[in-house]
Design an enzyme around this catalytic site. Structure first.
Site, short mmCIF file in Angstrom:
data_model
loop_
_atom_site.label_atom_id
_atom_site.label_comp_id
_atom_site.label_asym_id
_atom_site.label_seq_id
_atom_site.Cartn_x
_atom_site.Cartn_y
_atom_site.Cartn_z
N SER A 24 24.39 3.04 14.09
CA SER A 24 25.42 3.12 15.15
C SER A 24 26.64 2.08 14.30
CB SER A 24 24.96 1.85 16.41
OG SER A 24 25.70 1.25 16.80
N SER A 25 27.40 1.57 14.59
CA SER A 25 27.93 0.09 13.89
C SER A 25 28.45 -1.30 14.69
CB SER A 25 30.14 1.38 14.49
OG SER A 25 31.10 0.25 14.06
N TYR A 45 35.45 4.88 20.68
CA TYR A 45 34.40 4.48 19.73
C TYR A 45 33.64 3.69 19.66
CZ TYR A 45 32.63 3.70 15.01
OH TYR A 45 31.46 3.71 14.05
N LYS A 74 28.71 3.73 20.34
CA LYS A 74 27.74 3.02 18.97
C LYS A 74 26.88 1.98 19.99
CE LYS A 74 29.04 5.45 16.19
NZ LYS A 74 28.30 5.66 14.95
N1 LIG Z 1 32.42 3.35 7.75
C1 LIG Z 1 32.33 2.24 8.68
O1 LIG Z 1 33.77 1.26 7.86
C2 LIG Z 1 31.47 2.33 9.10
C3 LIG Z 1 31.19 1.39 9.69
C4 LIG Z 1 30.60 0.87 10.58
C5 LIG Z 1 29.55 2.30 11.37
N2 LIG Z 1 29.77 3.12 10.17
C6 LIG Z 1 29.15 5.09 11.16
O2 LIG Z 1 28.80 5.09 9.72
C7 LIG Z 1 28.54 6.61 10.17
C8 LIG Z 1 29.09 7.25 8.55
O3 LIG Z 1 30.01 7.11 8.75
P1 LIG Z 1 31.33 7.45 7.26
O4 LIG Z 1 31.40 6.43 6.97
O5 LIG Z 1 30.31 7.89 6.85
O6 LIG Z 1 32.41 8.02 8.10
P2 LIG Z 1 33.11 9.60 7.42
O7 LIG Z 1 33.46 9.37 6.13
O8 LIG Z 1 34.31 9.51 8.52
O9 LIG Z 1 31.99 10.35 7.41
C9 LIG Z 1 31.71 10.62 9.05
C10 LIG Z 1 31.10 12.21 9.34
O10 LIG Z 1 30.20 12.96 9.75
C11 LIG Z 1 30.49 13.99 9.75
N3 LIG Z 1 31.09 14.70 11.44
C12 LIG Z 1 31.91 14.51 12.06
N4 LIG Z 1 32.09 14.62 13.04
C13 LIG Z 1 30.88 15.93 12.86
C14 LIG Z 1 30.36 16.62 13.81
N5 LIG Z 1 30.68 17.25 15.21
N6 LIG Z 1 28.61 17.69 13.26
C15 LIG Z 1 28.15 17.08 12.31
N7 LIG Z 1 28.97 16.22 11.44
C16 LIG Z 1 30.12 15.52 11.76
C17 LIG Z 1 31.51 13.93 8.64
O11 LIG Z 1 30.82 15.43 8.21
P3 LIG Z 1 32.09 16.09 7.23
O12 LIG Z 1 32.58 15.52 6.27
O13 LIG Z 1 31.68 17.53 6.82
O14 LIG Z 1 33.70 16.33 8.88
C18 LIG Z 1 31.18 13.12 7.77
O15 LIG Z 1 30.68 13.20 6.92
C19 LIG Z 1 29.05 7.22 11.83
O16 LIG Z 1 27.86 6.53 12.08
C20 LIG Z 1 29.85 5.61 11.48
O17 LIG Z 1 30.31 6.06 12.72
C21 LIG Z 1 30.70 3.25 10.15
#
Ligand SMILES: NC(=O)c1ccc[n+]([C@@H]2O[C@H](COP(=O)([O-])OP(=O)(O)OC[C@H]3O[C@@H](n4cnc5c(N)ncnc54)[C@H](OP(=O)(O)O)[C@@H]3O)[C@@H](O)[C@H]2O)c1
Length: 260
Positions: free
Chosen positions: A148-149, A162, A166
């Site tokens: 989640s987040s 968003y 979450k």
């Molecule tokens: N980064 C932060 O600050 C943060 C903070 C809190 C929570 N989160 C959570 O952590 C998790 C990972 O996020 P992240 O930071 O790694 O974000 P990210 O770098 O934007 O990566 C998102 C990932 O989700 C994949 N994705 C998007 N749409 C998709 C779909 N329809 N089917 C399959 N895969 C899909 C993308 O794949 P592709 O690369 O192939 O497009 C990418 O690998 C998410 O749930 C996000 O909400 C992130």
């Protein structure tokens, strides 16, 4: 007395991890604990990273398979499950990590139906349909973890949709913990990262990053953005046998930015 880490071993478990940002680190961490992993990506630009993850996992002596599939596309859900069944030695899928997400910002006034659908189809409908498809193959002792987040609770402007997706992840976690507990013997938990250094964070608009800086500086554990390696070990722990008594829980992996 000899050390015993058997309760945290994931040896020969079969795992699905969706998405390849934080998901890449989670996949490798699960493999380090012994799991074989389905690595998922969707954008062509992420193919190389997914291939690198598979190489890393193979170098650990574990198996991995890549599936290019969008969890937003109803027809691309089953191929993810099929890949896991192919990878599995016993026809079971032990671990499901719902990490893939759409995470764009838009103020309420700018929110469109397409923007709403883009986020809810991926972040909410995707995990629901993927879990439904995988459930017949998840054994007792199986593990489901949502990523989640902190956004679900923080209340940051520009995150109407968003943040709602979450918060929905948290609700699904609590609901499934009850619905799947006795019947399926599965635990369902939720990890809420704070800001972490992935593409999603670096692609945020400049003003958002500027607005967030005071919050980052106030992070209790250290005044910095989190790293994927700060979050993945907690996810891996929730997948172990030692975590059997934790279910329906949301755990903050935000350096104390959000405390619950
Ligand atoms: N980064 C932060 O600050 C943060 C903070 C809190 C929570 N989160 C959570 O952590 C998790 C990972 O996020 P992240 O930071 O790694 O974000 P990210 O770098 O934007 O990566 C998102 C990932 O989700 C994949 N994705 C998007 N749409 C998709 C779909 N329809 N089917 C399959 N895969 C899909 C993308 O794949 P592709 O690369 O192939 O497009 C990418 O690998 C998410 O749930 C996000 O909400 C992130």
């Amino acid at each position: 007395m000899s050390e015993d880490f058997s309760g945290v071993s994931l040896r020969d478990k079969t795992a699905i991890v969706t998405g390849s940002g934080l998901g890449a680190e989670i996949a490798v961490t699960l493999a380090k604990r012994g799991a074989n992993v389905v690595v998922n990506y969707v954008s062509e630009g992420s193919k190389k990273r997914a291939e690198e993850v598979v190489n890393q996992i193979n170098n650990l002596g574990r198996e991995a398979v890549i599936v290019q599939a969008s969890v937003s596309d109803i027809d691309q859900i089953q191929p993810i499950v099929d890949a896991a069944l192919k990878l599995s030695k016993n026809g079971k899928i032990d671990i499901l990590v719902h990490n893939a997400a759409q995470g764009l910002e838009a103020n309420l006034i700018d929110t469109t139906v397409d923007f709403y659908n883009q986020h809810f189809d991926c972040n909410v409908r995707g995990p629901i349909l993927l879990t439904k498809a995988a459930l017949p193959h998840i054994p007792r002792g199986g593990r489901i973890v949502f990523i989640s987040s902190a956004a679900a609770r923080l209340g940051v402007g520009g995150q109407t949709v968003y943040a709602a997706t979450k918060a929905a992840n948290e609700a699904l976690c609590r609901t499934w913990a009850k619905e799947l507990g006795h019947t399926y013997g599965v635990t369902v938990n939720n990890v809420n990262p704070g800001p972490i250094a992935t593409d999603q964070w670096f692609n945020s608009d400049e003003q958002f990053l500027k607005d967030m800086q005071p919050l980052i500086d106030s992070t209790p554990a250290a005044p910095r953005v989190g790293e994927v390696s700060d979050v993945a070990p907690l996810v891996a722990f929730l997948c172990t046998d030692d975590a059997r008594w934790v279910t329906g829980s949301s755990l903050s992996a935000s350096g104390g930015l959000i405390q619950f």
